[in-house]
Design an enzyme around this catalytic site. Structure first.
Site, PDB file in Angstrom:
ATOM      1  N   TYR A 173      49.038 -61.173  36.082  1.00 50.08           N
ATOM      2  CA  TYR A 173      48.271 -62.412  36.289  1.00 50.08           C
ATOM      3  C   TYR A 173      47.538 -62.322  37.631  1.00 50.08           C
ATOM      4  O   TYR A 173      48.137 -61.937  38.642  1.00 50.08           O
ATOM      5  CB  TYR A 173      49.306 -63.546  36.269  1.00 50.08           C
ATOM      6  CG  TYR A 173      48.839 -64.922  36.552  1.00 50.08           C
ATOM      7  CD1 TYR A 173      47.980 -65.579  35.682  1.00 50.08           C
ATOM      8  CD2 TYR A 173      49.302 -65.599  37.682  1.00 50.08           C
ATOM      9  CE1 TYR A 173      47.576 -66.883  35.937  1.00 50.08           C
ATOM     10  CE2 TYR A 173      48.917 -66.906  37.936  1.00 50.08           C
ATOM     11  CZ  TYR A 173      48.047 -67.541  37.063  1.00 50.08           C
ATOM     12  OH  TYR A 173      47.660 -68.821  37.318  1.00 50.08           O
TER      13      TYR A 173
ATOM     14  N   ARG B 247      65.043 -82.928  48.692  1.00 50.07           N
ATOM     15  CA  ARG B 247      64.182 -81.739  48.599  1.00 50.07           C
ATOM     16  C   ARG B 247      64.857 -80.609  47.825  1.00 50.07           C
ATOM     17  O   ARG B 247      64.197 -79.797  47.172  1.00 50.07           O
ATOM     18  CB  ARG B 247      63.794 -81.259  49.999  1.00 50.07           C
ATOM     19  CG  ARG B 247      62.675 -80.217  49.964  1.00 50.07           C
ATOM     20  CD  ARG B 247      62.130 -79.932  51.357  1.00 50.07           C
ATOM     21  NE  ARG B 247      63.161 -79.401  52.219  1.00 50.07           N
ATOM     22  CZ  ARG B 247      63.337 -79.751  53.485  1.00 50.07           C
ATOM     23  NH1 ARG B 247      62.545 -80.625  54.061  1.00 50.07           N
ATOM     24  NH2 ARG B 247      64.313 -79.229  54.197  1.00 50.07           N
TER      25      ARG B 247
ATOM     26  N   LYS C 243      53.327 -73.836  31.138  1.00 54.70           N
ATOM     27  CA  LYS C 243      52.772 -73.378  29.864  1.00 54.70           C
ATOM     28  C   LYS C 243      53.646 -73.850  28.700  1.00 54.70           C
ATOM     29  O   LYS C 243      53.591 -74.999  28.315  1.00 54.70           O
ATOM     30  CB  LYS C 243      52.635 -71.847  29.883  1.00 54.70           C
ATOM     31  CG  LYS C 243      51.909 -71.314  31.129  1.00 54.70           C
ATOM     32  CD  LYS C 243      50.443 -71.643  31.153  1.00 54.70           C
ATOM     33  CE  LYS C 243      49.770 -71.434  32.504  1.00 54.70           C
ATOM     34  NZ  LYS C 243      49.828 -70.096  33.036  1.00 54.70           N
TER      35      LYS C 243
ATOM     36  N   ASP D 187      57.624 -61.539  34.922  1.00 52.41           N
ATOM     37  CA  ASP D 187      56.982 -62.780  34.503  1.00 52.41           C
ATOM     38  C   ASP D 187      57.073 -62.815  32.975  1.00 52.41           C
ATOM     39  O   ASP D 187      56.408 -62.062  32.280  1.00 52.41           O
ATOM     40  CB  ASP D 187      55.520 -62.773  34.985  1.00 52.41           C
ATOM     41  CG  ASP D 187      54.779 -64.070  34.660  1.00 52.41           C
ATOM     42  OD1 ASP D 187      55.167 -64.755  33.700  1.00 52.41           O
ATOM     43  OD2 ASP D 187      53.784 -64.368  35.353  1.00 52.41           O
TER      44      ASP D 187
HETATM   45  C1  LIG Z   1      49.606 -69.699  34.320  1.00 51.64           C
HETATM   46  C2  LIG Z   1      50.395 -68.505  34.645  1.00 51.64           C
HETATM   47  C3  LIG Z   1      51.032 -68.398  35.884  1.00 51.64           C
HETATM   48  C4  LIG Z   1      50.891 -69.441  36.969  1.00 51.64           C
HETATM   49  O1  LIG Z   1      51.402 -70.697  36.625  1.00 51.64           O
HETATM   50  P1  LIG Z   1      50.928 -72.025  37.379  1.00 51.64           P
HETATM   51  O2  LIG Z   1      51.927 -73.064  36.980  1.00 51.64           O
HETATM   52  O3  LIG Z   1      49.538 -72.301  36.954  1.00 51.64           O
HETATM   53  O4  LIG Z   1      51.015 -71.743  38.861  1.00 51.64           O
HETATM   54  C5  LIG Z   1      51.792 -67.258  36.108  1.00 51.64           C
HETATM   55  N1  LIG Z   1      51.931 -66.296  35.178  1.00 51.64           N
HETATM   56  C6  LIG Z   1      51.335 -66.378  33.969  1.00 51.64           C
HETATM   57  C7  LIG Z   1      51.516 -65.275  32.976  1.00 51.64           C
HETATM   58  C8  LIG Z   1      50.545 -67.473  33.663  1.00 51.64           C
HETATM   59  O5  LIG Z   1      49.929 -67.539  32.474  1.00 51.64           O
END
Ligand SMILES: *Cc1c(COP(=O)(O)O)cnc(C)c1O
Length: 396
Positions: A115, A62, A212, A187
């Site tokens: 987000y 884990r 992404k 982020d």
């Molecule tokens: C998509 C996204 C997230 C979340 O990511 P997931 O893998 O879908 O949980 C967080 N911040 C930004 C800026 C995003 O585009």
């Protein structure tokens, strides 16, 4: 590289070299270039003494395995971080990072441009833990000082903001937060570590949605949390307490994507800029929200702090009825409509920031679209978008 005292001034190697070589240990894998997918829960100990001393690198699946660890090592090298924790999604990276620095009775400031699920976590989860989440104007910069309370423990930045693409003055925010011991979280998904060096610009904790750009092919989930030395133990412990596990299969795909991140980002950047600049000239377009375009209100901050731009930008169209928007989007043949982004394929989706903003209401009327520019031929993308825009305008 991992001096606890701080962040090294200069990465010893170029990012392309790091992306190609970091995290790989062919000698441990019978010479094979790539670390394979490790699947496993139980890890065996050779003796009672080994069990008692807990000194093995891996104790239980884990907490990680060689496939997940290589992702952490690559991202640590890219960010110039103390260390990195891989978690199962971008949202998990956000929630673990926030929970690592907040306790009952604390207060957190979150950018109004964040987000949407980040906001929802603040209003629907942190509030239940007795933590107040307040939202701030993404353009506050050093003015955030006036928003602080004695119990403010963290500031959450996302730059540029999801959907609305404001650039935040991270150094100015960090200059207010640092002396007060307030953690700055960012982020950094849009720019990736290649184009925005968040730790050097003052952040304590950097979050990436690996789903992404790192993965790059719309086929896996992941998130990373990279920190400076002071913030590391709390992040690691919070991940462990919450029991998050990231599979070797997902980690393998993230590592594979990272190997080509530099060349993909260069290509995404070039294409997004070309398309955004061209869309700006089309009739019926009010505004293009792309920080690397001189028309963007925060372009000066972009030029100061970023070394490149991402695949994602906004397009504000003149108002039209919903049927016109449906005619535009339903007829697109190359731009897909769906959540997420970062893959090789282009996307176009409508967004409604007015629905969620609270600190600075979104008052611009018109239709806001969010585009992710992939690797289709540029002329084909332009033709698809232009035909869609014609359908949109025909119905006005
Ligand atoms: C998509 C996204 C997230 C979340 O990511 P997931 O893998 O879908 O949980 C967080 N911040 C930004 C800026 C995003 O585009």
């Amino acid at each position: 590289m991992r001096a606890r005292s701080g962040i090294p001034d200069v990465n010893p190697q170029g990012v392309e070299t790091l992306l190609t070589h970091a995290g790989r240990t062919p000698d441990d894998q019978h010479g094979f270039v790539n670390t394979p997918v490790y699947r496993g829960s139980t890890v065996l100990f050779k003796s009672l003494a080994a069990l008692e001393s807990q000194q093995q690198q891996y104790l239980y699946g884990r907490a990680g395995n060689p496939t997940t660890r290589q992702v952490e090592e690559i991202v640590t090298a890219l960010e110039g971080a103390y260390d990195t924790q891989l978690v199962p999604s971008g949202l998990a990276a956000i929630t673990v990072a926030l929970l690592s620095c907040l306790n009952s009775g604390d207060d957190v400031l979150i950018t109004d441009s964040a987000y949407e699920p980040t906001r929802t976590f603040g209003t629907q989860f942190l509030s239940r833990m007795g933590i107040s989440a307040r939202y701030f104007d993404p353009h506050l910069a050093g003015g955030i000082e006036a928003q602080l309370q004695s119990n403010t423990r963290a500031i959450f930045v996302e730059s540029p903001g999801s959907a609305t693409f404001e650039i935040q003055d991270l150094p100015a925010i960090a200059a207010v937060a640092r002396p007060r011991g307030i953690k700055v979280l960012i982020d950094n998904t849009w720019a990736t570590p290649l184009y925005f060096n968040a730790l050097r610009l003052g952040a304590d904790i950097v979050i990436h949605t690996a789903t992404k750009m790192f993965v790059g092919h719309s086929d896996a989930f992941g998130g990373t949390i990279s920190t400076n030395g002071e913030s590391w133990e709390a992040v690691k412990k919070t991940r462990s307490l919450l029991g998050f596990f990231t599979s070797g299969d997902e980690a393998f795909l993230i590592a594979r994507g990272l190997r080509t991140l530099a060349i993909r980002m260069a290509e995404h950047q070039k294409r997004a800029l070309e398309l955004a600049g061209w869309i700006e000239t089309l009739p019926g377009v009010r505004r293009v929200l792309h920080p690397a375009l001189p028309s963007h209100p925060d372009h000066h901050l972009f030029k100061r702090d970023f070394s490149g731009s991402g695949s994602l930008f906004g397009v504000l169209l003149e108002p039209a009825p919903r049927d016109s928007l449906a005619a535009m989007l339903d007829g697109l043949t190359l731009f897909g409509m769906g959540y997420s982004w970062g893959g090789y394929e282009s996307l176009c989706i409508p967004t409604k920031p007015a629905r969620i903003r609270t600190a600075v209401p979104w008052t611009e009327d018109g239709t806001l679209l969010r585009l992710h520019v992939g690797f289709e031929a540029m002329d084909d993308l332009k033709a698809d978008f232009a035909a869609g825009l014609n359908r949109y305008r025909a119905g006005r």
